[in-house]
Design a protein around this motif. Sequence first.
Motif, PDB file in Angstrom:
ATOM      1  N   SER A 147       0.833  -1.210   0.000  1.00 54.19           N
ATOM      2  CA  SER A 147       0.000   0.000   0.000  1.00 54.19           C
ATOM      3  C   SER A 147       0.866   1.258   0.000  1.00 54.19           C
ATOM      4  CB  SER A 147      -0.947   0.005   1.207  1.00 54.19           C
ATOM      5  OG  SER A 147      -0.241   0.174   2.424  1.00 54.19           O
ATOM      6  N   ASN A 148       2.138   1.125   0.431  1.00 51.12           N
ATOM      7  CA  ASN A 148       3.080   2.255   0.397  1.00 51.12           C
ATOM      8  C   ASN A 148       3.384   2.697  -1.027  1.00 51.12           C
ATOM      9  OD1 ASN A 148       3.793   2.701   3.201  1.00 51.12           O
ATOM     10  ND2 ASN A 148       4.733   0.693   3.148  1.00 51.12           N
ATOM     11  N   LYS A 149       3.240   1.771  -1.988  1.00 50.85           N
ATOM     12  CA  LYS A 149       3.636   2.054  -3.372  1.00 50.85           C
ATOM     13  C   LYS A 149       2.618   2.901  -4.123  1.00 50.85           C
ATOM     14  CE  LYS A 149       6.212  -2.308  -3.521  1.00 50.85           C
ATOM     15  NZ  LYS A 149       6.303  -3.645  -4.130  1.00 50.85           N
ATOM     16  N   LYS A 150       1.422   3.060  -3.521  1.00 52.20           N
ATOM     17  CA  LYS A 150       0.377   3.942  -4.055  1.00 52.20           C
ATOM     18  C   LYS A 150      -0.134   3.538  -5.437  1.00 52.20           C
ATOM     19  CE  LYS A 150       0.996   6.461  -0.391  1.00 52.20           C
ATOM     20  NZ  LYS A 150       1.419   7.829  -0.309  1.00 52.20           N
ATOM     21  N   PHE A 151      -0.110   2.233  -5.782  1.00 45.62           N
ATOM     22  CA  PHE A 151      -0.669   1.848  -7.075  1.00 45.62           C
ATOM     23  C   PHE A 151      -2.117   1.367  -6.934  1.00 45.62           C
ATOM     24  CE2 PHE A 151       1.235  -2.217  -5.729  1.00 45.62           C
ATOM     25  CZ  PHE A 151       0.236  -3.119  -6.030  1.00 45.62           C
ATOM     26  N   PHE A 152      -2.645   1.347  -5.727  1.00 48.63           N
ATOM     27  CA  PHE A 152      -4.066   1.072  -5.531  1.00 48.63           C
ATOM     28  C   PHE A 152      -4.605   1.945  -4.399  1.00 48.63           C
ATOM     29  CE2 PHE A 152      -1.739  -2.178  -3.092  1.00 48.63           C
ATOM     30  CZ  PHE A 152      -2.322  -2.101  -1.842  1.00 48.63           C
ATOM     31  N   GLU A 153      -5.912   2.279  -4.500  1.00 45.18           N
ATOM     32  CA  GLU A 153      -6.540   3.167  -3.525  1.00 45.18           C
ATOM     33  C   GLU A 153      -7.539   2.434  -2.640  1.00 45.18           C
ATOM     34  OE1 GLU A 153      -7.794   4.966  -6.844  1.00 45.18           O
ATOM     35  OE2 GLU A 153      -5.832   5.825  -7.209  1.00 45.18           O
ATOM     36  N   GLY A 154      -7.776   1.153  -2.944  1.00 49.62           N
ATOM     37  CA  GLY A 154      -8.734   0.399  -2.150  1.00 49.62           C
ATOM     38  C   GLY A 154      -8.391  -1.076  -2.079  1.00 49.62           C
ATOM     39  N   ILE A 155      -8.833  -1.721  -0.998  1.00 50.96           N
ATOM     40  CA  ILE A 155      -8.715  -3.178  -0.859  1.00 50.96           C
ATOM     41  C   ILE A 155     -10.132  -3.722  -0.812  1.00 50.96           C
ATOM     42  CG2 ILE A 155      -8.006  -5.069   0.658  1.00 50.96           C
ATOM     43  CD1 ILE A 155      -5.692  -3.275   1.590  1.00 50.96           C
ATOM     44  N   LEU A 156     -10.458  -4.602  -1.753  1.00 50.44           N
ATOM     45  CA  LEU A 156     -11.802  -5.153  -1.863  1.00 50.44           C
ATOM     46  C   LEU A 156     -11.814  -6.581  -1.320  1.00 50.44           C
ATOM     47  CD1 LEU A 156     -14.714  -4.916  -2.892  1.00 50.44           C
ATOM     48  CD2 LEU A 156     -13.895  -5.593  -5.156  1.00 50.44           C
ATOM     49  N   VAL A 157     -12.650  -6.821  -0.322  1.00 50.88           N
ATOM     50  CA  VAL A 157     -12.769  -8.157   0.273  1.00 50.88           C
ATOM     51  C   VAL A 157     -14.206  -8.658   0.104  1.00 50.88           C
ATOM     52  CG1 VAL A 157     -10.929  -7.869   1.961  1.00 50.88           C
ATOM     53  CG2 VAL A 157     -13.237  -7.156   2.556  1.00 50.88           C
ATOM     54  N   TYR A 158     -14.377  -9.983   0.157  1.00 48.34           N
ATOM     55  CA  TYR A 158     -15.708 -10.582   0.039  1.00 48.34           C
ATOM     56  C   TYR A 158     -16.620 -10.020   1.128  1.00 48.34           C
ATOM     57  CZ  TYR A 158     -19.331 -14.190   0.303  1.00 48.34           C
ATOM     58  OH  TYR A 158     -20.526 -14.836   0.349  1.00 48.34           O
ATOM     59  N   GLN A 159     -16.161 -10.084   2.366  1.00 43.21           N
ATOM     60  CA  GLN A 159     -16.829  -9.416   3.472  1.00 43.21           C
ATOM     61  C   GLN A 159     -15.772  -9.103   4.520  1.00 43.21           C
ATOM     62  OE1 GLN A 159     -19.825 -12.411   4.187  1.00 43.21           O
ATOM     63  NE2 GLN A 159     -18.707 -13.259   5.923  1.00 43.21           N
TER      64      GLN A 159
END
Length: 494
Positions: free
Chosen positions: A63-75
């Motif tokens: 997440s430090n690398k800033k190539f994504f803005e969200g983490i999507l989980v099933y729940q």
Amino acid sequence: MNVVTYARYSSHNQTEQSIEGQIKVCEEYAKRNDLTIVGTYIDRALTGTNDKRPEFARMIKDSNKKFFEGILVYQLDRFARNRYDSAIYKAKLKKNGVRVLSAKENISDDASGILMESVLEGMAEYYSVELSQKVKRGMRINAEKCLYNGGKVPLGYKISETKHYEINEQEAEIVRLIYKMYANGSTIADIIRELNRRLIKTAEGKEFNKNSINVILKNEKYIGIYKYNDIRIENGVPQIIDNKTFEKVKAIMETNKKAPARAKAKTEYLLSTKLFCGTCNELMTGTCGTSRNGTIYYYYICNGIKKKKCNRKNIKKEYIEDIVIFNTRNMLTEKNITEIAKQVVKNIEKEKNNSDINRLENLLKSTEKQKRNMLINLRECEKDNIRKTIFEELDRIENELEAINEKIIVEKNKCINITEQEVKFFLNKLKNGNVNDIKYKKMLINVLVNKVYVYDDHIIILFNAQDKTKVEINIPSIEEISGSFLVGNGEPLE
């Protein structure tokens, strides 16, 4: 919005919530909500409370690398089963501008849980700061007495029983050699080669390098100066290097050093991960622009613009942040503080009831009942071979009871015990904080603000509360508060 998916399962659980099922649901959610999946992290046969999840740890680090803005989980229980752990990890992600999204749970459906996590996170940070300040006060008292305050002891010194600095003569000779060589024209590379040739090591027992020599040559302790933050005491430490040699070395270093690169000031965007465009629902992210005369302007830009699906004007950073801070403080009325405290404590108790403690306590009762029945059988039995079998079974049950009790203790230690009064105390501190303190403003937003939506003529702030508390604020024409404005005599931003 770029997101990564995270999936995990325990080896006994292979239903719809298997890896394949989780990924499929996440992909469908991403498609419906116009999210771009740029990576996937998978931990197999691991529990949510296992901090050794390798892919989870890699994801947090990435997440430090800033190539994504969200983490999507099933729940959300795929992310972490423990609310406290969840709050801690989410705090780390927030610093990198990353939010956690659930494909199966609408955030409003679990608003009380979100509120609880936010308050726990804020309280942990608040009390950490309080403790840090107390520690610093103690260290300042030590410093005023020129006492050792922890950390590495510089080469050439040792710490006495009274915690004062004393000269270590054997090491002090090495320090004098380093200063003498540099003052007489040797380069740092020459000094390193000479020290390594003599097999001389640093105070930590390592080989010398450029950095370790630089630290020694700049350390004012060697001329007797004790320093701690803004405290500076002459003759507070035994002197190893004479002032004349130290000043000569300092002058040579000034001549030899290159002009330092201008440090770029770090700007914190307080609404990162929380600010959304009311037109296209895309996240708005912080950025800056420089005018031709060199003035830097900070603002938030809608991600929908990059995707050419929105024409939202940029909005000034200070303007929107000040509005949110002002209205969030106003939300902390005595009535709301009491209600929030009740919600948080109620949810904590609910978490306890849903934990493994109830299951283990029921298991403890049934095992104790087994033991009582065995003891009855033992008293009534007269045959030695059967009595021997019963004794063996009683030993097994005793071991099982001991193991269950240990597990109950572990689970109870995981539980969070916070009273309404403690939460109210924290929230009152939050209400009366210093609005000019960046740390205070960050905490206020992180604890209480869920989302902020920007429209052309108004702003909506959604707070972390069970009743979906929100406030709507009318604003001037968007052009008046836009980041895309003219500067000075009509000079456009680059």
